[in-house]
Design a protein around this motif. Structure first.
Motif, PDB file in Angstrom:
ATOM      1  N   GLY A   1       0.804  -1.217   0.000  1.00  0.00           N
ATOM      2  CA  GLY A   1       0.000   0.000   0.000  1.00  0.00           C
ATOM      3  C   GLY A   1       0.836   1.264   0.000  1.00  0.00           C
ATOM      4  O   GLY A   1       2.018   1.269  -0.337  1.00  0.00           O
ATOM      5  N   ARG A   2       0.208   2.341   0.388  1.00  0.00           N
ATOM      6  CA  ARG A   2       0.897   3.627   0.447  1.00  0.00           C
ATOM      7  C   ARG A   2       1.901   3.644   1.592  1.00  0.00           C
ATOM      8  O   ARG A   2       1.746   2.897   2.551  1.00  0.00           O
ATOM      9  CB  ARG A   2      -0.148   4.748   0.628  1.00  0.00           C
ATOM     10  N   PRO A   3       2.944   4.475   1.456  1.00  0.00           N
ATOM     11  CA  PRO A   3       3.143   5.464   0.408  1.00  0.00           C
ATOM     12  C   PRO A   3       3.758   4.859  -0.854  1.00  0.00           C
ATOM     13  O   PRO A   3       4.578   3.945  -0.778  1.00  0.00           O
ATOM     14  CB  PRO A   3       4.126   6.453   1.045  1.00  0.00           C
ATOM     15  N   TYR A   4       3.311   5.354  -2.001  1.00  0.00           N
ATOM     16  CA  TYR A   4       3.920   4.995  -3.277  1.00  0.00           C
ATOM     17  C   TYR A   4       3.854   6.201  -4.202  1.00  0.00           C
ATOM     18  O   TYR A   4       3.126   7.163  -3.940  1.00  0.00           O
ATOM     19  CB  TYR A   4       3.253   3.775  -3.916  1.00  0.00           C
ATOM     20  N   THR A   5       4.630   6.142  -5.261  1.00  0.00           N
ATOM     21  CA  THR A   5       4.659   7.210  -6.251  1.00  0.00           C
ATOM     22  C   THR A   5       4.368   6.625  -7.617  1.00  0.00           C
ATOM     23  O   THR A   5       4.952   5.602  -7.998  1.00  0.00           O
ATOM     24  CB  THR A   5       6.046   7.896  -6.284  1.00  0.00           C
ATOM     25  N   ASP A   6       3.459   7.235  -8.353  1.00  0.00           N
ATOM     26  CA  ASP A   6       3.169   6.835  -9.725  1.00  0.00           C
ATOM     27  C   ASP A   6       4.020   7.662 -10.686  1.00  0.00           C
ATOM     28  O   ASP A   6       4.016   8.895 -10.619  1.00  0.00           O
ATOM     29  CB  ASP A   6       1.691   7.031 -10.060  1.00  0.00           C
ATOM     30  N   VAL A   7       4.734   6.980 -11.553  1.00  0.00           N
ATOM     31  CA  VAL A   7       5.653   7.611 -12.489  1.00  0.00           C
ATOM     32  C   VAL A   7       5.294   7.174 -13.898  1.00  0.00           C
ATOM     33  O   VAL A   7       4.930   6.017 -14.115  1.00  0.00           O
ATOM     34  CB  VAL A   7       7.113   7.193 -12.192  1.00  0.00           C
ATOM     35  N   GLU A   8       5.391   8.063 -14.855  1.00  0.00           N
ATOM     36  CA  GLU A   8       5.218   7.666 -16.244  1.00  0.00           C
ATOM     37  C   GLU A   8       6.538   7.130 -16.772  1.00  0.00           C
ATOM     38  O   GLU A   8       7.587   7.764 -16.643  1.00  0.00           O
ATOM     39  CB  GLU A   8       4.754   8.841 -17.101  1.00  0.00           C
ATOM     40  N   LEU A   9       6.500   5.919 -17.324  1.00  0.00           N
ATOM     41  CA  LEU A   9       7.646   5.361 -18.021  1.00  0.00           C
ATOM     42  C   LEU A   9       7.312   5.313 -19.498  1.00  0.00           C
ATOM     43  O   LEU A   9       6.285   4.744 -19.887  1.00  0.00           O
ATOM     44  CB  LEU A   9       7.983   3.962 -17.509  1.00  0.00           C
ATOM     45  N   ARG A  10       8.168   5.897 -20.309  1.00  0.00           N
ATOM     46  CA  ARG A  10       7.966   5.940 -21.753  1.00  0.00           C
ATOM     47  C   ARG A  10       9.070   5.172 -22.457  1.00  0.00           C
ATOM     48  O   ARG A  10      10.045   4.753 -21.852  1.00  0.00           O
ATOM     49  CB  ARG A  10       7.924   7.384 -22.233  1.00  0.00           C
ATOM     50  N   SER A  11       8.907   5.014 -23.738  1.00  0.00           N
ATOM     51  CA  SER A  11       9.865   4.258 -24.530  1.00  0.00           C
ATOM     52  C   SER A  11      11.258   4.874 -24.425  1.00  0.00           C
ATOM     53  O   SER A  11      11.440   6.070 -24.663  1.00  0.00           O
ATOM     54  CB  SER A  11       9.415   4.224 -25.988  1.00  0.00           C
ATOM     55  N   GLY A  12      12.228   4.056 -24.065  1.00  0.00           N
ATOM     56  CA  GLY A  12      13.601   4.516 -23.903  1.00  0.00           C
ATOM     57  C   GLY A  12      13.984   4.850 -22.485  1.00  0.00           C
ATOM     58  O   GLY A  12      15.160   5.097 -22.205  1.00  0.00           O
ATOM     59  N   ASP A  13      13.029   4.837 -21.560  1.00  0.00           N
ATOM     60  CA  ASP A  13      13.324   5.208 -20.173  1.00  0.00           C
ATOM     61  C   ASP A  13      14.071   4.097 -19.429  1.00  0.00           C
ATOM     62  O   ASP A  13      13.873   2.899 -19.673  1.00  0.00           O
ATOM     63  CB  ASP A  13      12.036   5.509 -19.407  1.00  0.00           C
ATOM     64  N   LEU A  14      14.891   4.546 -18.504  1.00  0.00           N
ATOM     65  CA  LEU A  14      15.636   3.674 -17.595  1.00  0.00           C
ATOM     66  C   LEU A  14      15.158   3.922 -16.175  1.00  0.00           C
ATOM     67  O   LEU A  14      14.936   5.070 -15.782  1.00  0.00           O
ATOM     68  CB  LEU A  14      17.135   3.977 -17.704  1.00  0.00           C
ATOM     69  N   PHE A  15      14.997   2.838 -15.428  1.00  0.00           N
ATOM     70  CA  PHE A  15      14.707   2.951 -14.002  1.00  0.00           C
ATOM     71  C   PHE A  15      15.604   1.959 -13.279  1.00  0.00           C
ATOM     72  O   PHE A  15      15.642   0.772 -13.621  1.00  0.00           O
ATOM     73  CB  PHE A  15      13.236   2.658 -13.702  1.00  0.00           C
ATOM     74  N   VAL A  16      16.343   2.443 -12.280  1.00  0.00           N
ATOM     75  CA  VAL A  16      17.238   1.594 -11.500  1.00  0.00           C
ATOM     76  C   VAL A  16      16.828   1.685 -10.038  1.00  0.00           C
ATOM     77  O   VAL A  16      16.604   2.793  -9.520  1.00  0.00           O
ATOM     78  CB  VAL A  16      18.707   2.028 -11.665  1.00  0.00           C
ATOM     79  N   PHE A  17      16.707   0.534  -9.371  1.00  0.00           N
ATOM     80  CA  PHE A  17      16.465   0.591  -7.926  1.00  0.00           C
ATOM     81  C   PHE A  17      17.357  -0.412  -7.199  1.00  0.00           C
ATOM     82  O   PHE A  17      17.429  -1.575  -7.531  1.00  0.00           O
ATOM     83  CB  PHE A  17      14.987   0.414  -7.558  1.00  0.00           C
TER      84      PHE A  17
END
Length: 231
Positions: A175-191
């Motif tokens: 559940g919360r807290p969370y963040t909604d992010v737009e990921l588009r073509s070519g995007d990188l996300f590292v965690f």
């Protein structure tokens, strides 16, 4: 300039057409927009198409309680099935999965280095598996942790094709807290780091937002590289 996508109002990101900037959502969790150029996207799509044909082909993963995932998945390096890694795709056809290529290791190292803005950050990063998920317009992925790995090394996520809502949460619950992010073509996300075991998911895909120049006519391709720690 980046044009806003319908339905992205209220998400974490610009809605006025301004260029999207690299952003840290939480310690160790970094979004780098437009990291892959169109040529790199096409090359990855071509590689994923080859892997999707086998030796262990793409499939809708069956869950232990009888459900079936709406995303389609193919694996390289190690095969993931709920909730373990094996070298052979025992829940598909028993074949040994395709090897994890050296060029993907180098791509993963560059991704970690650039996400964290540290020339040494990717030096010891050696991913040995990737889960490749394909989303059609109806596919979703519920909140979950990537925790079958025996390593705390970062997860590298690459997006190609249709845009989506990526929900990045906390390490304690779905559940919360969370963040909604737009990921588009070519995007990188590292965690990685303190955010390595954060819950995350994809509650929505936006059909019709894919540029065919990326190599896809539609749908979203997501490549997540991991270090299994299995040797």
């Amino acid at each position: 300039m980046t044009t806003p996508l319908p339905g992205f109002e209220g998400l974490d990101g610009p809605a006025d057409g301004a260029p999207r900037a690299r952003r840290q959502l939480a310690p160790g969790a970094v979004h780098v927009p437009d990291w892959l150029d169109v040529r790199a996207q096409r090359e990855l799509v071509a590689a994923c198409r080859d892997w999707a044909r086998g030796p262990a082909p793409i499939r809708h993963t069956k869950l232990p309680r009888g459900g079936v995932m709406s995303v389609q998945t193919v694996c390289i390096g190690w095969h993931w099935q709920p909730y373990a890694y094996t070298r052979t795709a025992d829940d598909v056809n028993g074949a040994r999965v395709a090897a994890f290529p050296d060029w993907m290791v180098e791509l993963g190292r560059r991704a970690v280095t650039e996400a964290y803005g540290d020339a040494a950050a990717g030096d010891g990063y050696t991913p040995d598996t990737a889960l490749i998920n394909f989303y059609d317009e109806a596919a979703r992925l519920g909140m979950h942790q990537d925790k079958e790995e025996r390593s705390g090394a970062p997860v590298v996520s690459l997006s190609i094709g249709d845009a989506c809502v990526f929900r990045f949460g906390n390490t304690e619950n779905r559940g919360r807290p969370y963040t909604d992010v737009e990921l588009r073509s070519g995007d990188l996300f590292v965690f990685g780091g303190p955010s390595r075991f954060a819950y995350h998911g994809v509650p929505k895909v936006y059909p019709g937002t894919c540029d065919p120049a990326c190599g896809l006519r539609g749908g979203r391709l997501n490549i997540t590289m991991r270090v299994t720690g299995l040797g």
